[in-house]
Design an enzyme around this catalytic site. Sequence first.
Site, mmCIF file in Angstrom:
data_model
loop_
_atom_site.group_PDB
_atom_site.id
_atom_site.type_symbol
_atom_site.label_atom_id
_atom_site.label_comp_id
_atom_site.label_asym_id
_atom_site.label_seq_id
_atom_site.Cartn_x
_atom_site.Cartn_y
_atom_site.Cartn_z
ATOM 1 N N GLY A 13 -1.603 113.644 96.904
ATOM 2 C CA GLY A 13 -1.271 112.228 96.684
ATOM 3 C C GLY A 13 -0.202 111.770 97.651
ATOM 4 O O GLY A 13 0.626 110.924 97.329
ATOM 5 N N ASP A 179 9.213 114.840 83.462
ATOM 6 C CA ASP A 179 9.518 113.642 82.686
ATOM 7 C C ASP A 179 10.775 113.111 83.372
ATOM 8 O O ASP A 179 11.860 113.676 83.211
ATOM 9 C CB ASP A 179 9.809 113.979 81.220
ATOM 10 C CG ASP A 179 10.046 112.716 80.410
ATOM 11 O OD1 ASP A 179 10.774 111.830 80.913
ATOM 12 O OD2 ASP A 179 9.524 112.596 79.303
ATOM 13 N N HIS A 180 10.622 112.033 84.133
ATOM 14 C CA HIS A 180 11.744 111.671 85.017
ATOM 15 C C HIS A 180 12.983 111.242 84.235
ATOM 16 O O HIS A 180 14.079 111.228 84.792
ATOM 17 C CB HIS A 180 11.318 110.639 86.072
ATOM 18 C CG HIS A 180 11.149 109.240 85.576
ATOM 19 N ND1 HIS A 180 10.015 108.815 84.945
ATOM 20 C CD2 HIS A 180 11.975 108.176 85.618
ATOM 21 C CE1 HIS A 180 10.153 107.541 84.629
ATOM 22 N NE2 HIS A 180 11.334 107.115 85.024
ATOM 23 N N ASP A 237 2.620 105.670 77.136
ATOM 24 C CA ASP A 237 3.318 105.534 78.410
ATOM 25 C C ASP A 237 4.804 105.894 78.290
ATOM 26 O O ASP A 237 5.383 106.469 79.212
ATOM 27 C CB ASP A 237 3.174 104.080 78.901
ATOM 28 C CG ASP A 237 3.648 103.880 80.333
ATOM 29 O OD1 ASP A 237 3.354 104.745 81.166
ATOM 30 O OD2 ASP A 237 4.318 102.869 80.611
ATOM 31 N N HIS A 242 9.205 109.935 77.281
ATOM 32 C CA HIS A 242 10.620 109.624 77.519
ATOM 33 C C HIS A 242 11.413 109.461 76.210
ATOM 34 O O HIS A 242 12.499 110.022 76.057
ATOM 35 C CB HIS A 242 10.767 108.354 78.347
ATOM 36 C CG HIS A 242 9.912 108.326 79.579
ATOM 37 N ND1 HIS A 242 9.717 109.428 80.369
ATOM 38 C CD2 HIS A 242 9.196 107.325 80.167
ATOM 39 C CE1 HIS A 242 8.931 109.102 81.393
ATOM 40 N NE2 HIS A 242 8.597 107.839 81.279
ATOM 41 N N LYS A 342 7.328 96.188 77.495
ATOM 42 C CA LYS A 342 7.295 95.441 78.756
ATOM 43 C C LYS A 342 7.633 93.985 78.432
ATOM 44 O O LYS A 342 7.408 93.517 77.311
ATOM 45 C CB LYS A 342 5.880 95.477 79.357
ATOM 46 C CG LYS A 342 5.366 96.883 79.649
ATOM 47 C CD LYS A 342 5.713 97.322 81.033
ATOM 48 C CE LYS A 342 5.096 98.678 81.364
ATOM 49 N NZ LYS A 342 5.825 99.364 82.431
ATOM 50 N N LYS A 347 15.914 94.559 81.685
ATOM 51 C CA LYS A 347 15.777 95.999 81.868
ATOM 52 C C LYS A 347 17.032 96.676 81.310
ATOM 53 O O LYS A 347 18.148 96.395 81.753
ATOM 54 C CB LYS A 347 15.656 96.304 83.369
ATOM 55 C CG LYS A 347 15.760 97.775 83.724
ATOM 56 C CD LYS A 347 14.498 98.500 83.417
ATOM 57 C CE LYS A 347 14.581 99.977 83.731
ATOM 58 N NZ LYS A 347 13.452 100.730 83.209
HETATM 59 N N1 NDP Z 1 3.882 105.149 90.903
HETATM 60 C C1 NDP Z 1 4.852 105.397 90.013
HETATM 61 O O1 NDP Z 1 5.901 104.748 89.965
HETATM 62 C C2 NDP Z 1 4.697 106.499 89.034
HETATM 63 C C3 NDP Z 1 3.615 107.347 89.078
HETATM 64 N N2 NDP Z 1 3.535 108.383 88.200
HETATM 65 C C4 NDP Z 1 2.409 109.304 88.238
HETATM 66 O O2 NDP Z 1 2.246 109.811 89.554
HETATM 67 C C5 NDP Z 1 0.876 110.034 89.845
HETATM 68 C C6 NDP Z 1 0.497 109.266 91.100
HETATM 69 O O3 NDP Z 1 0.696 107.892 90.892
HETATM 70 P P1 NDP Z 1 0.674 106.851 92.093
HETATM 71 O O4 NDP Z 1 1.321 107.393 93.299
HETATM 72 O O5 NDP Z 1 1.204 105.591 91.525
HETATM 73 O O6 NDP Z 1 -0.889 106.684 92.366
HETATM 74 P P2 NDP Z 1 -1.601 106.040 93.646
HETATM 75 O O7 NDP Z 1 -2.887 105.483 93.153
HETATM 76 O O8 NDP Z 1 -0.687 105.158 94.395
HETATM 77 O O9 NDP Z 1 -1.890 107.296 94.563
HETATM 78 C C7 NDP Z 1 -2.940 108.166 94.327
HETATM 79 C C8 NDP Z 1 -3.053 109.148 95.480
HETATM 80 O O10 NDP Z 1 -4.137 110.016 95.246
HETATM 81 C C9 NDP Z 1 -4.968 110.049 96.434
HETATM 82 N N3 NDP Z 1 -6.331 110.362 96.003
HETATM 83 C C10 NDP Z 1 -7.118 109.644 95.176
HETATM 84 N N4 NDP Z 1 -8.304 110.271 95.010
HETATM 85 C C11 NDP Z 1 -8.251 111.406 95.743
HETATM 86 C C12 NDP Z 1 -9.138 112.481 95.969
HETATM 87 N N5 NDP Z 1 -10.355 112.542 95.399
HETATM 88 N N6 NDP Z 1 -8.737 113.484 96.756
HETATM 89 C C13 NDP Z 1 -7.520 113.456 97.348
HETATM 90 N N7 NDP Z 1 -6.631 112.476 97.164
HETATM 91 C C14 NDP Z 1 -6.995 111.458 96.377
HETATM 92 C C15 NDP Z 1 -4.761 108.680 97.044
HETATM 93 O O11 NDP Z 1 -5.035 108.616 98.405
HETATM 94 P P3 NDP Z 1 -6.529 108.373 99.021
HETATM 95 O O12 NDP Z 1 -7.040 107.136 98.357
HETATM 96 O O13 NDP Z 1 -6.315 108.239 100.476
HETATM 97 O O14 NDP Z 1 -7.313 109.573 98.676
HETATM 98 C C16 NDP Z 1 -3.268 108.500 96.823
HETATM 99 O O15 NDP Z 1 -2.531 109.216 97.774
HETATM 100 C C17 NDP Z 1 0.123 109.619 88.581
HETATM 101 O O16 NDP Z 1 -0.034 110.728 87.769
HETATM 102 C C18 NDP Z 1 1.084 108.631 87.928
HETATM 103 O O17 NDP Z 1 0.872 108.555 86.536
HETATM 104 C C19 NDP Z 1 4.523 108.640 87.278
HETATM 105 C C20 NDP Z 1 5.614 107.826 87.184
HETATM 106 C C21 NDP Z 1 5.791 106.673 88.040
HETATM 107 O O1 LIG Z 2 7.027 106.491 83.129
HETATM 108 C C1 LIG Z 2 7.168 105.289 83.222
HETATM 109 O O2 LIG Z 2 8.418 104.814 83.364
HETATM 110 C C2 LIG Z 2 8.648 103.510 83.890
HETATM 111 C C3 LIG Z 2 10.087 103.167 83.529
HETATM 112 O O3 LIG Z 2 10.936 104.083 84.156
HETATM 113 P P1 LIG Z 2 12.430 103.702 84.494
HETATM 114 O O4 LIG Z 2 12.992 104.904 85.120
HETATM 115 O O5 LIG Z 2 12.368 102.518 85.416
HETATM 116 O O6 LIG Z 2 13.070 103.331 83.205
HETATM 117 C C4 LIG Z 2 7.679 102.487 83.332
HETATM 118 O O7 LIG Z 2 7.832 101.266 84.012
HETATM 119 C C5 LIG Z 2 6.270 102.978 83.505
HETATM 120 O O8 LIG Z 2 5.373 102.085 82.853
HETATM 121 C C6 LIG Z 2 6.087 104.369 82.938
HETATM 122 O O9 LIG Z 2 4.827 104.878 83.351
#
Ligand code: NDP
Ligand SMILES: O=C1O[C@H](COP(=O)(O)O)[C@@H](O)[C@H](O)[C@H]1O
Length: 494
Positions: A13, A179-180, A237, A242, A342, A347
């Site tokens: 990712g 779990d951040h 979520d 958390h 939400k 916040k």
């Molecule tokens: N974003 C956030 O703030 C937070 C995210 N998370 C968790 O982190 C994880 C990632 O989230 P996020 O970064 O937002 O997701 P995104 O959708 O932004 O990123 C997903 C990634 O997976 C890649 N991907 C998708 N399908 C495939 C595949 N078949 N093979 C290889 N790579 C693939 C995508 O790139 P490509 O399309 O090029 O393959 C991309 O790099 C999730 O579990 C989410 O719940 C947790 C807390 C906060």
């Molecule tokens: O895990 C999650 O947390 C964020 C909130 O995190 P915070 O560090 O900004 O308090 C939340 O927005 C999101 O929906 C959830 O997936």
Amino acid sequence: MAEEKAAVIILFGGSGDLARRKLYPAMFGLYQRGFLQDRFAVIGTARRPWSDDYYRDIVTNAVKDQPGATPETAEAFATHFYYQSHDVTDAAHYITLKELAAKLDAQYHVGGNRLYYMAMAPNFFSTIAEHLKSESLLTATGFNRLVIEKPFGHDYQSAKALNESITATFAEKQIYRIDHYLGKEMTQAIMGLRFANPLVAAAWNKEHIQNIQITLAEAVGVEERAGYYENSGAMRDMVQNHVMQLLAYLTMARPQSLTPEAVHAVKGAVFDHLHSYSQKEALANFVRAQYAPAVIDKLTVAGYRDEAGVSQSSLTETFVAGKLMVDTPEFAGVPIYIRTGKRLTRKSTQISVVFKPVAHDLFGTQAKANVLTIYVEPSEGFSLTLNGKVLGQSTELMPEELRFRHDERAAKAAPEAYERLIQDALQGNQTNFTRWTELSQTWQFVDTIIAAWQTTTAMPTYPAGTMGPKEATELLARDGNQWVWQPTRVQLAD
Ligand SMILES: NC(=O)C1=CN([C@@H]2O[C@H](COP(=O)(O)OP(=O)(O)OC[C@H]3O[C@@H](n4cnc5c(N)ncnc54)[C@H](OP(=O)(O)O)[C@@H]3O)[C@@H](O)[C@H]2O)C=CC1
Ligand SMILES: O=C1O[C@H](COP(=O)(O)O)[C@@H](O)[C@H](O)[C@H]1O
């Protein structure tokens, strides 16, 4: 400064939102502090066909505005990054990945240390773990550790299946479930506050605590994440992970030591004693709701059902309030009220511990309950309200607040949650990660509440910008209690 760690980090990712917004800045923080120095390499993987140079530009851009960054340090950091176009469902791609990892291992002298970081949609977690095993990516020397993002499953059954699949490749001591909230400064401060202060420790039990309130409020709506959120909702979520982790830190017994084993043992005991509810009790003790349209600061804000990707008949909750109890000898009978949502007023994550008022009040009914509040974010610190005396020749009492806040600039410069957690994982410290047993118990608790909700289509609403529906106020009023923190839009400060 911690000693430098050597490792090849394989990031699944690498082009994603989490990687850009959180992981690269966190790794850069470790680089600036010398914890990551010369002997590390990151292989970012995703399907899109990027070159190493293009990927390094992405990484540079993600870190260039971090505190203390210069164009030179950002670029030097990015030279450690390599990109592989990789479909996680394609076994052949793991062979290329293995070869690249082995090459970088030798080039950077990392001695076989590997961190596999799953930062992509959770439906891929099992597939990746299975391929890491079948294509023999784990090294024979050094460490092999798996960092796995949330959500860890959708319910107990899917979490169990996921756990079985990752434990077929990795032993529990190699698994770092993120779990951040466990990486946040003030979460980590709770143990010190509770166990290093005899004054606080002596009063931290059902004899003295009237109730505990945990609030995780967000001002943002569902944003662009309806695809995920519609299948999740606030309970999955925020509460299952958390909120439950904070609850454990607040009610666990004093651990024998600060080792991961000792801390997890006392946390686990909290979840063993979570007071379980029948469906009828679940409906009485938990409130769900959705935000409705409102005008906030002269801007019209859409209601949840009008957000892109949300159906008009959606029964996904954007707010949860609940009353939990922990049936341990120390806490039995103490209500622990939680709420998260939400589009709330602002916040803020904060915890209030409301103490019982004095039994024999020399001062009539003037004495107020003492309240200890822990401010987790955005400001970090704590306050304690005590009964003082009105100045002058009077016996009248007045509430006084002892207040501590970390300096805002110092707090910004301190390592962010992901930076601490990645450092912990590289150091092999599992304290601030979740154990399967904890997740198993919290999922089973949450599943009961969700199952109870599924017996009804009732869905209260709250205007966006408020602190939830009236039912959340009534939940406490029933016990003669009220939310300590009741912000209005005109009075926003903590
Ligand atoms: N974003 C956030 O703030 C937070 C995210 N998370 C968790 O982190 C994880 C990632 O989230 P996020 O970064 O937002 O997701 P995104 O959708 O932004 O990123 C997903 C990634 O997976 C890649 N991907 C998708 N399908 C495939 C595949 N078949 N093979 C290889 N790579 C693939 C995508 O790139 P490509 O399309 O090029 O393959 C991309 O790099 C999730 O579990 C989410 O719940 C947790 C807390 C906060
Ligand atoms: O895990 C999650 O947390 C964020 C909130 O995190 P915070 O560090 O900004 O308090 C939340 O927005 C999101 O929906 C959830 O997936």
